[in-house]
Write a protein that holds these residues in place. Structure first.
Motif, PDB file in Angstrom:
ATOM      1  N   THR A 165       0.848  -1.187   0.000  1.00 14.58           N
ATOM      2  CA  THR A 165       0.000   0.000   0.000  1.00 14.58           C
ATOM      3  C   THR A 165       0.886   1.241   0.000  1.00 14.58           C
ATOM      4  O   THR A 165       2.073   1.183   0.314  1.00 14.58           O
ATOM      5  CB  THR A 165      -0.943   0.037   1.220  1.00 14.58           C
ATOM      6  N   THR A 166       0.296   2.371  -0.347  1.00 15.34           N
ATOM      7  CA  THR A 166       1.041   3.616  -0.422  1.00 15.34           C
ATOM      8  C   THR A 166       1.247   4.211   0.964  1.00 15.34           C
ATOM      9  O   THR A 166       0.326   4.261   1.764  1.00 15.34           O
ATOM     10  CB  THR A 166       0.278   4.639  -1.285  1.00 15.34           C
ATOM     11  N   ARG A 167       2.438   4.635   1.242  1.00 12.68           N
ATOM     12  CA  ARG A 167       2.789   5.356   2.472  1.00 12.68           C
ATOM     13  C   ARG A 167       2.314   4.661   3.749  1.00 12.68           C
ATOM     14  O   ARG A 167       1.540   5.220   4.529  1.00 12.68           O
ATOM     15  CB  ARG A 167       2.225   6.774   2.428  1.00 12.68           C
ATOM     16  N   PRO A 168       2.760   3.439   4.022  1.00  9.15           N
ATOM     17  CA  PRO A 168       2.343   2.777   5.258  1.00  9.15           C
ATOM     18  C   PRO A 168       2.922   3.432   6.511  1.00  9.15           C
ATOM     19  O   PRO A 168       2.350   3.305   7.594  1.00  9.15           O
ATOM     20  CB  PRO A 168       2.879   1.351   5.090  1.00  9.15           C
ATOM     21  N   LEU A 169       4.045   4.130   6.361  1.00  4.56           N
ATOM     22  CA  LEU A 169       4.680   4.809   7.496  1.00  4.56           C
ATOM     23  C   LEU A 169       4.488   6.308   7.327  1.00  4.56           C
ATOM     24  O   LEU A 169       4.942   6.904   6.354  1.00  4.56           O
ATOM     25  CB  LEU A 169       6.172   4.468   7.542  1.00  4.56           C
ATOM     26  N   ARG A 170       3.801   6.937   8.302  1.00 10.22           N
ATOM     27  CA  ARG A 170       3.456   8.337   8.147  1.00 10.22           C
ATOM     28  C   ARG A 170       3.696   9.098   9.442  1.00 10.22           C
ATOM     29  O   ARG A 170       3.617   8.537  10.533  1.00 10.22           O
ATOM     30  CB  ARG A 170       1.982   8.497   7.738  1.00 10.22           C
ATOM     31  N   LYS A 171       4.008  10.385   9.314  1.00  7.45           N
ATOM     32  CA  LYS A 171       4.243  11.242  10.474  1.00  7.45           C
ATOM     33  C   LYS A 171       3.258  12.396  10.453  1.00  7.45           C
ATOM     34  O   LYS A 171       3.150  13.123   9.454  1.00  7.45           O
ATOM     35  CB  LYS A 171       5.675  11.787  10.463  1.00  7.45           C
ATOM     36  N   PHE A 172       2.530  12.574  11.550  1.00  7.03           N
ATOM     37  CA  PHE A 172       1.611  13.700  11.709  1.00  7.03           C
ATOM     38  C   PHE A 172       1.977  14.418  12.998  1.00  7.03           C
ATOM     39  O   PHE A 172       2.078  13.792  14.054  1.00  7.03           O
ATOM     40  CB  PHE A 172       0.155  13.228  11.764  1.00  7.03           C
ATOM     41  N   ASN A 173       2.151  15.749  12.879  1.00  2.03           N
ATOM     42  CA  ASN A 173       2.663  16.530  13.992  1.00  2.03           C
ATOM     43  C   ASN A 173       3.985  15.904  14.444  1.00  2.03           C
ATOM     44  O   ASN A 173       4.895  15.761  13.664  1.00  2.03           O
ATOM     45  CB  ASN A 173       1.638  16.623  15.106  1.00  2.03           C
ATOM     46  N   LYS A 174       4.078  15.447  15.671  1.00  2.26           N
ATOM     47  CA  LYS A 174       5.331  14.860  16.155  1.00  2.26           C
ATOM     48  C   LYS A 174       5.224  13.349  16.349  1.00  2.26           C
ATOM     49  O   LYS A 174       6.128  12.729  16.918  1.00  2.26           O
ATOM     50  CB  LYS A 174       5.739  15.511  17.477  1.00  2.26           C
ATOM     51  N   SER A 175       4.139  12.748  15.857  1.00  2.00           N
ATOM     52  CA  SER A 175       3.917  11.318  16.065  1.00  2.00           C
ATOM     53  C   SER A 175       4.096  10.556  14.754  1.00  2.00           C
ATOM     54  O   SER A 175       3.764  11.054  13.682  1.00  2.00           O
ATOM     55  CB  SER A 175       2.508  11.075  16.613  1.00  2.00           C
ATOM     56  N   ILE A 176       4.628   9.331  14.859  1.00  2.96           N
ATOM     57  CA  ILE A 176       4.850   8.463  13.707  1.00  2.96           C
ATOM     58  C   ILE A 176       3.905   7.275  13.802  1.00  2.96           C
ATOM     59  O   ILE A 176       3.781   6.643  14.869  1.00  2.96           O
ATOM     60  CB  ILE A 176       6.310   7.979  13.657  1.00  2.96           C
ATOM     61  N   PHE A 195      -2.527  -4.446   4.287  1.00  8.56           N
ATOM     62  CA  PHE A 195      -3.550  -5.490   4.328  1.00  8.56           C
ATOM     63  C   PHE A 195      -3.725  -6.073   5.723  1.00  8.56           C
ATOM     64  O   PHE A 195      -4.100  -7.232   5.884  1.00  8.56           O
ATOM     65  CB  PHE A 195      -3.266  -6.582   3.285  1.00  8.56           C
ATOM     66  N   SER A 196      -3.504  -5.227   6.716  1.00  7.53           N
ATOM     67  CA  SER A 196      -3.911  -5.560   8.082  1.00  7.53           C
ATOM     68  C   SER A 196      -5.091  -4.655   8.434  1.00  7.53           C
ATOM     69  O   SER A 196      -5.417  -3.734   7.690  1.00  7.53           O
ATOM     70  CB  SER A 196      -2.763  -5.331   9.073  1.00  7.53           C
ATOM     71  N   ASN A 197      -5.696  -4.895   9.575  1.00  8.31           N
ATOM     72  CA  ASN A 197      -6.859  -4.110   9.997  1.00  8.31           C
ATOM     73  C   ASN A 197      -6.520  -3.175  11.147  1.00  8.31           C
ATOM     74  O   ASN A 197      -7.375  -2.884  11.987  1.00  8.31           O
ATOM     75  CB  ASN A 197      -8.005  -5.047  10.408  1.00  8.31           C
ATOM     76  N   GLY A 198      -5.295  -2.704  11.183  1.00  3.34           N
ATOM     77  CA  GLY A 198      -4.918  -1.836  12.286  1.00  3.34           C
ATOM     78  C   GLY A 198      -3.875  -0.805  11.935  1.00  3.34           C
ATOM     79  O   GLY A 198      -3.244  -0.851  10.881  1.00  3.34           O
ATOM     80  N   ILE A 199      -3.703   0.146  12.864  1.00  2.15           N
ATOM     81  CA  ILE A 199      -2.679   1.181  12.776  1.00  2.15           C
ATOM     82  C   ILE A 199      -1.956   1.224  14.107  1.00  2.15           C
ATOM     83  O   ILE A 199      -2.584   1.173  15.169  1.00  2.15           O
ATOM     84  CB  ILE A 199      -3.291   2.559  12.445  1.00  2.15           C
ATOM     85  N   TRP A 200      -0.626   1.314  14.040  1.00  2.00           N
ATOM     86  CA  TRP A 200       0.197   1.333  15.239  1.00  2.00           C
ATOM     87  C   TRP A 200       0.946   2.661  15.333  1.00  2.00           C
ATOM     88  O   TRP A 200       1.320   3.264  14.328  1.00  2.00           O
ATOM     89  CB  TRP A 200       1.227   0.203  15.192  1.00  2.00           C
ATOM     90  N   LYS A 201       1.177   3.108  16.554  1.00  2.00           N
ATOM     91  CA  LYS A 201       1.989   4.293  16.800  1.00  2.00           C
ATOM     92  C   LYS A 201       3.395   3.833  17.167  1.00  2.00           C
ATOM     93  O   LYS A 201       3.575   2.943  18.002  1.00  2.00           O
ATOM     94  CB  LYS A 201       1.391   5.119  17.934  1.00  2.00           C
ATOM     95  N   VAL A 202       4.405   4.433  16.528  1.00  2.00           N
ATOM     96  CA  VAL A 202       5.796   4.056  16.753  1.00  2.00           C
ATOM     97  C   VAL A 202       6.398   5.016  17.772  1.00  2.00           C
ATOM     98  O   VAL A 202       6.441   6.232  17.542  1.00  2.00           O
ATOM     99  CB  VAL A 202       6.609   4.111  15.443  1.00  2.00           C
ATOM    100  N   GLU A 203       6.847   4.478  18.904  1.00  2.00           N
ATOM    101  CA  GLU A 203       7.477   5.298  19.935  1.00  2.00           C
ATOM    102  C   GLU A 203       8.782   4.649  20.353  1.00  2.00           C
ATOM    103  O   GLU A 203       8.796   3.587  20.968  1.00  2.00           O
ATOM    104  CB  GLU A 203       6.548   5.467  21.135  1.00  2.00           C
ATOM    105  N   HIS A 204       9.884   5.297  20.019  1.00  2.00           N
ATOM    106  CA  HIS A 204      11.217   4.784  20.316  1.00  2.00           C
ATOM    107  C   HIS A 204      11.349   3.378  19.733  1.00  2.00           C
ATOM    108  O   HIS A 204      11.293   3.198  18.537  1.00  2.00           O
ATOM    109  CB  HIS A 204      11.483   4.831  21.817  1.00  2.00           C
TER     110      HIS A 204
END
Length: 222
Positions: free
Chosen positions: A41-52, A58-67
């Motif tokens: 998929t397009t752009r699976p890794l994205r940054k908004f404000n200060k969060s990644i 093809f999964s049913n979720g979104i994860w937040k990357v912290e450290h």
């Protein structure tokens, strides 16, 4: 698709790698099966404000990357005809995945997350739909594209958001040629202009070859 990294074998076949500035892996996640489909998929890794944020295609979720940790923040659950969960973990061919995409509604991987709202797009074999989620109230708006109404002529300036702006706003763009043709249609009487004067003054000065118009807007709570 499985990627072989001969220089750093440790990271081979992982979709998400968190590393330090010397490219030393700190964390590995979402290992791809040896025999797997080639779709992504397009752009699976994205940054908004200060969060990644990361979406495993093809999964049913979104994860937040912290450290060096992953925090699951959104999980899509379908009432019916939803894409089977954790297909990405299975050894499944491209042909089998294509068949699943044709039969089920699936998350496209296109998403935006601001402080208060999230925007997510979904595909089926014949339709494109989107969800706008209020992250505080957990209320959502689900729909199939846009509906222009006579009591809200400013909708001519609305497009699906493509980015997050300042102060919890969404950002989109409109090609100059679209607004140029809209102005022509108003001037020849095909459309009745209902835009505010400050918007109309901007459109009147646009040429076909101008750069796109950047539009910023904020959603009301719902």
């Amino acid at each position: 698709m499985v990627q072989k990294n001969e220089n750093i074998p440790l990271v081979a076949s992982y979709r998400l790698i968190v590393a330090d500035t010397n490219s030393i892996p700190l964390g590995l996640a979402f290992k791809t099966p040896e025999n797997s489909f080639v779709y992504a998929t397009t752009r699976p890794l994205r940054k908004f404000n200060k969060s990644i944020y990361y979406h495993q295609p093809f999964s049913n979720g979104i994860w937040k990357v912290e450290h060096n940790s992953l925090i699951p923040i959104i999980k899509f659950e379908f009432e019916k005809n939803g894409f089977p969960d954790e297909v990405w973990k299975q050894q499944i061919s491209t042909k089998e995945l294509r068949s699943l995409k044709d039969k089920h509604v699936h998350f496209s991987g296109d998403f935006l997350i601001s402080d208060n709202f999230g925007f997510f797009k979904f595909y089926s074999s014949s339709e494109v739909s989107s969800i706008i989620l209020n992250l505080e109230s957990q209320n959502l708006i689900y729909g199939r594209g846009l509906k222009y109404t006579n009591d809200n002529p400013s909708m001519i300036l609305y497009r699906e958001p493509i980015g997050v702006g300042e102060n919890n706003s969404f950002v989109t763009k409109i090609d100059a040629i679209e607004l140029f043709h809209y102005r022509q249609a108003v001037e020849d009487g095909t459309f009745k202009n209902g835009l505010k004067s400050e918007y109309w003054e901007i459109i009147k000065s646009i040429k076909e070859t101008d750069n796109p118009l950047i539009v910023t807007y904020k959603l009301k709570d719902f």
